[in-house]
Enzyme design. Structure first.
Site, mmCIF file in Angstrom:
data_model
loop_
_atom_site.group_PDB
_atom_site.id
_atom_site.type_symbol
_atom_site.label_atom_id
_atom_site.label_comp_id
_atom_site.label_asym_id
_atom_site.label_seq_id
_atom_site.Cartn_x
_atom_site.Cartn_y
_atom_site.Cartn_z
ATOM 1 N N HIS A 1 0.814 -1.171 -0.068
ATOM 2 C CA HIS A 1 0.087 -0.072 0.209
ATOM 3 C C HIS A 1 0.708 1.373 -0.063
ATOM 4 C CE1 HIS A 1 -0.047 1.043 4.303
ATOM 5 N NE2 HIS A 1 0.249 -0.173 4.689
ATOM 6 N N ASP B 1 5.638 2.267 6.992
ATOM 7 C CA ASP B 1 4.348 1.490 6.811
ATOM 8 C C ASP B 1 3.474 2.242 5.883
ATOM 9 O OD1 ASP B 1 1.789 0.356 6.829
ATOM 10 O OD2 ASP B 1 1.332 0.990 8.969
ATOM 11 N N GLU C 1 -5.316 1.829 2.209
ATOM 12 C CA GLU C 1 -5.274 0.438 3.039
ATOM 13 C C GLU C 1 -5.355 1.034 4.647
ATOM 14 O OE1 GLU C 1 -3.569 -2.420 5.952
ATOM 15 O OE2 GLU C 1 -2.916 -0.081 5.717
ATOM 16 N N GLU C 2 -4.845 2.092 4.809
ATOM 17 C CA GLU C 2 -5.019 2.584 6.311
ATOM 18 C C GLU C 2 -6.548 2.869 6.685
ATOM 19 O OE1 GLU C 2 -2.648 2.235 8.379
ATOM 20 O OE2 GLU C 2 -0.745 2.411 7.340
ATOM 21 N N ASP D 1 3.846 -6.045 3.679
ATOM 22 C CA ASP D 1 3.448 -4.993 4.716
ATOM 23 C C ASP D 1 4.369 -5.087 5.824
ATOM 24 O OD1 ASP D 1 2.172 -2.777 5.854
ATOM 25 O OD2 ASP D 1 0.428 -3.499 5.479
ATOM 26 N N HIS E 1 3.123 3.476 13.262
ATOM 27 C CA HIS E 1 2.345 4.612 13.009
ATOM 28 C C HIS E 1 2.858 5.726 13.957
ATOM 29 C CE1 HIS E 1 -1.618 2.745 11.250
ATOM 30 N NE2 HIS E 1 -0.474 2.098 10.712
HETATM 31 CO CO CO Z 1 -0.429 0.947 8.756
HETATM 32 ZN ZN ZN Z 2 0.473 -0.946 6.555
#
Ligand code: CO
Ligand code: ZN
Length: 337
Positions: free
Chosen positions: A65, A166, A198-199, A221, A307
């Site tokens: 992603h 990420d 995706e998030e 990922d 994150h």
């Molecule tokens: Co994420």
């Molecule tokens: Zn991710």
């Protein structure tokens, strides 16, 4: 490879606003794929055909992603302070003191309302962005403007630190795998999909998987580790190789796909870790449940501080992820009948 990772992580691309990332990816994969297609949700689909199709040929979708977590302006007060809502999962503990950049280039820092207890972590409705404005009129952002965290990429020996590893590190691994496969014979029909949104719930992967209609799905990922003080009790650690996912909150990997990955790792002597993740999910969830269902799994790159504006990976894990994904895609898969 590190330079490209720096470029990918320093670029702006919250969910729904992946254009900058897509432009970087497109420039890299244009010469490596047989054809490229961008769908209505912004997924970039790079197709690499098999040299010679056989009974072993499977249509494989590889999903990484492009989007990152971000924020969106919900209110500007009379003094020009900006309130916002989240795009994806913002952890409150990483928010105050953060720096953000808006799509229009405006920079901001995050402050917070008076705390009843100085040790409290403020809720998202108790924090605001200061963009240097003094009133609503001179505020350079408006309701609906989108921002992402701003933080430069740094190297600490083998450890690489950046925002949005990420999943820009997954995007990098997919690009480098496509590069590694150039000129090599592949028995499978490969669709490298650089997904959007995706998030916010694997939305891009959902439409892309419907379009590709794969026989097998692989998400690439990151996965949080258990290797820091008093962490969740999980096996994954930095520097011990890519992880073959068995389960996370979103999906149970298909055992045949897991076996395919492990066979490729062991045959090619690539280090790997067995992963059961207690939090989060990936695009594998969307691929697995599209149409009448698709056997799917995930290769994960271990990451600390997910994150946060300072996510951390080990460069050797990134290199080994490219090796493993390349090996997997050159190995036949037994799906049974
Ligand atoms: Co994420
Ligand atoms: Zn991710």
């Amino acid at each position: 490879m590190k330079k490209l990772l720096q470029q990918l992580t320093e670029a702006f691309g919250p969910s729904g606003y992946e254009d900058n990332i897509r432009a970087i990816v497109r420039a890299e994969v244009e010469a490596l794929a047989d054809d490229i297609h961008v769908d209505a949700l912004g997924n970039l689909i790079a197709h690499k055909k098999p040299v010679k199709a056989s009974a072993d040929t499977k249509r494989v979708m590889i999903a990484a992603h492009m989007d990152e977590i971000g924020l969106i302006v919900s209110h500007v007060d009379e003094n020009g302070f900006v309130r916002f809502s989240q795009i994806g999962t913002l952890f409150r503990r990483y928010v105050p003191g953060g720096r953000v950049r808006f799509l229009n280039g405006t920079l901001g820092v995050i402050g917070y309302d008076r705390l009843d207890n100085l040790n409290d972590v403020p809720a998202l409705d108790k924090v605001f962005i200061d963009v240097g404005a003094t009133n609503r009129k001179d505020c350079p952002v408006r309701i609906g403007d989108v921002a992402a965290f701003e933080r430069p990429f740094i190297e600490m020996g083998n450890r690489l630190v950046a925002k949005s590893l990420d999943d820009r590190v997954g995007v990098l691994a997919a690009i480098e795998t496509l590069r590694a496969l150039k000129g090599k014979s592949t028995q499978h029909d490969l669709y490298f999909v650089f997904t959007t949104q995706e998030e916010v719930g694997t939305r891009g992967a959902q439409t892309a998987a419907y379009f590709v209609d794969p026989d097998v799905g692989i998400a690439v990922d990151v996965t949080p580790t258990g290797d820091t003080p008093n962490a969740l009790k999980m096996e994954m650690k930095l520097g011990s190789g890519p992880c073959v996912k068995f389960q996370d909150v979103g999906a149970i990997s298909d055992p045949r796909v897991v076996q395919w990955m492990i066979d490729a790792a062991e045959k090619n002597k690539i280090p790997y870790q067995r992963e059961v993740l207690l939090i989060g999910g990936t695009d594998a969830r969307a691929m697995q449940t599209v149409r009448a269902g698709v056997p799917s799994g995930c290769i994960s790159i271990p990451v600390r501080y997910v994150h946060s504006p300072s996510e951390m990976v080990d460069y050797r894990d990134v290199q080994n992820t490219v090796k493993l994904l390349t090996a997997v895609l050159r190995t036949p898969i037994q799906l049974g009948s």
